[in-house]
Design a protein around this motif. Structure first.
Motif: not given
Length: 366
Positions: A230-247
């Motif tokens: 779906y070109p043009g869509c925007k995504v915000t990925v929420f997760d616990v802080p340590e997961v976001v840092r690892t990602a």
């Protein structure tokens, strides 16, 4: 009945020895057999494979010949000596260089899931996950148990990335999701996606954010798949802080302007009775029924392996339910059960679709 040649006894032995097949697959991946053969200029003999994976020649030969019987390897004989190479299956799914590699998933299952399954009888008796018995880690806080080390967290996230590299497209195309240009990945389960959709006002216009919720571990594989579909869509990925840092540290996000990683708080597993459970493999909670009104005008897409209405199959889905029991105390559900849960949260226009693959899709709107 009662003889070694009857079908019932043969089936019993097939079930009894099934765990050995899994261990052959896990061990070959752990040792790097398929990667070694993929990198070689041609087929290798036992001595070359044993040297390459730093293993005994005797053990290597037994493992290689068993992999041939399992159609994971091919063998040819030259001058009385056996030479081994990968099959199409192993080249596609069991080598790290393949875009559809499942190596990290298999390593996670061999190291973590398999250990928990060794306590299945205890899980059935207690109705509880088996992290304490298996790893000595208290599981009152489930995510602490799952992410019990940096290495384990990374392994799990890599496994999830691989799951959706193969399964993401079929579930994201089960319905036309082009009407949801804004997406929020809420994080939260081993093999799951949920989409929560809410209407918001922005600049006098009504926008429809779409929520993607894959497994805990935010490598954003489903988010990336959404962008390609779906070109043009925007995504915000929420997760616990340590997961976001690892990602951020270990995973690439080439379309950074369209995917945003955000530290967020997931619903506690203790609140499971008041939560919508959306997970193909672990049964985590991602949506509190009490907060459903804030999604007025939106909806939710649940990606799950759906049970038949009589709960007598499919067998793989029943096994996933037991996997949830030993690892998360969750379960798989029937379409009717999901209809009841989602209706109680105020969602309507219930639709579900069997994809023909491992995971199915449910779409509802608020």
């Amino acid at each position: 009945m009662g003889s070694s040649g009857d079908d019932g006894y043969r089936l019993l032995n097939e079930y009894t020895n099934g765990f050995m097949v899994s261990q052959v697959l896990f061990a070959a991946c752990e040792l790097g057999v398929f990667d070694l053969l993929a990198e070689a200029p041609g087929p290798l003999d036992v001595a070359a494979v044993a040297a390459g994976v730093e293993a005994s020649s005797h053990g290597t030969e037994l493992l290689l010949d068993t992999c041939v019987s399992l159609k994971l390897l091919k063998v040819e004989t030259r001058a009385g000596k056996a030479f081994y190479q990968n099959t199409e299956l192993s080249s596609a799914y069991l080598t790290r260089v393949s875009p559809t590699s499942q190596c990290n998933l298999l390593k996670y299952m061999g190291r973590t899931s398999y250990g928990c399954w060794g306590h299945l009888a205890d899980a059935v008796r207690e109705g509880k996950n088996q992290y304490l018995q298996t790893f000595g880690v208290p599981a009152e806080d489930l995510f602490t148990a799952i992410y019990r080390s940096e290495g384990e967290r990374l392994q799990f996230m890599q496994a999830l990335q691989e799951v959706w590299s193969v399964n993401g497209r079929s579930v994201l195309t089960a319905f036309d999701l082009s009407g949801f240009p804004l997406m929020c990945d809420l994080g939260g389960s081993f093999a799951t996606l949920a989409r929560l959709v809410s209407k918001t006002r922005h600049g006098g216009r009504t926008q429809v954010p779409d929520t993607l919720c894959p497994l805990p571990g935010g490598p954003g594989a489903l988010a990336k798949e959404c962008l390609s579909l779906y070109p043009g869509c925007k995504v915000t990925v929420f997760d616990v802080p340590e997961v976001v840092r690892t990602a951020k540290q270990h995973f690439s996000f080439p379309e950074e302007e369209d995917i945003h990683l955000q530290e967020g708080v997931l619903v506690s597993v203790r609140e499971a009775e008041t939560c919508l459970m959306v997970s193909p493999s672990t049964g985590f909670c991602v949506c509190d029924v009490d907060c459903a009104p804030r999604f007025l005008g939106g909806g939710i897409l649940v990606i799950e392996s759906l049970l038949d209405e009589d709960r007598r199959g499919p067998l793989l889905t029943q096994l996933y339910s037991l996997n949830m029991l030993v690892q998360t105390e969750g379960q798989e559900r029937t379409p009717t059960h999901y209809h009841m849960l989602l209706s109680s949260a105020g969602f309507r226009d219930f639709q579900f679709k069997k994809t023909g693959a491992i995971y199915d899709a449910i779409l509802v709107r608020k």
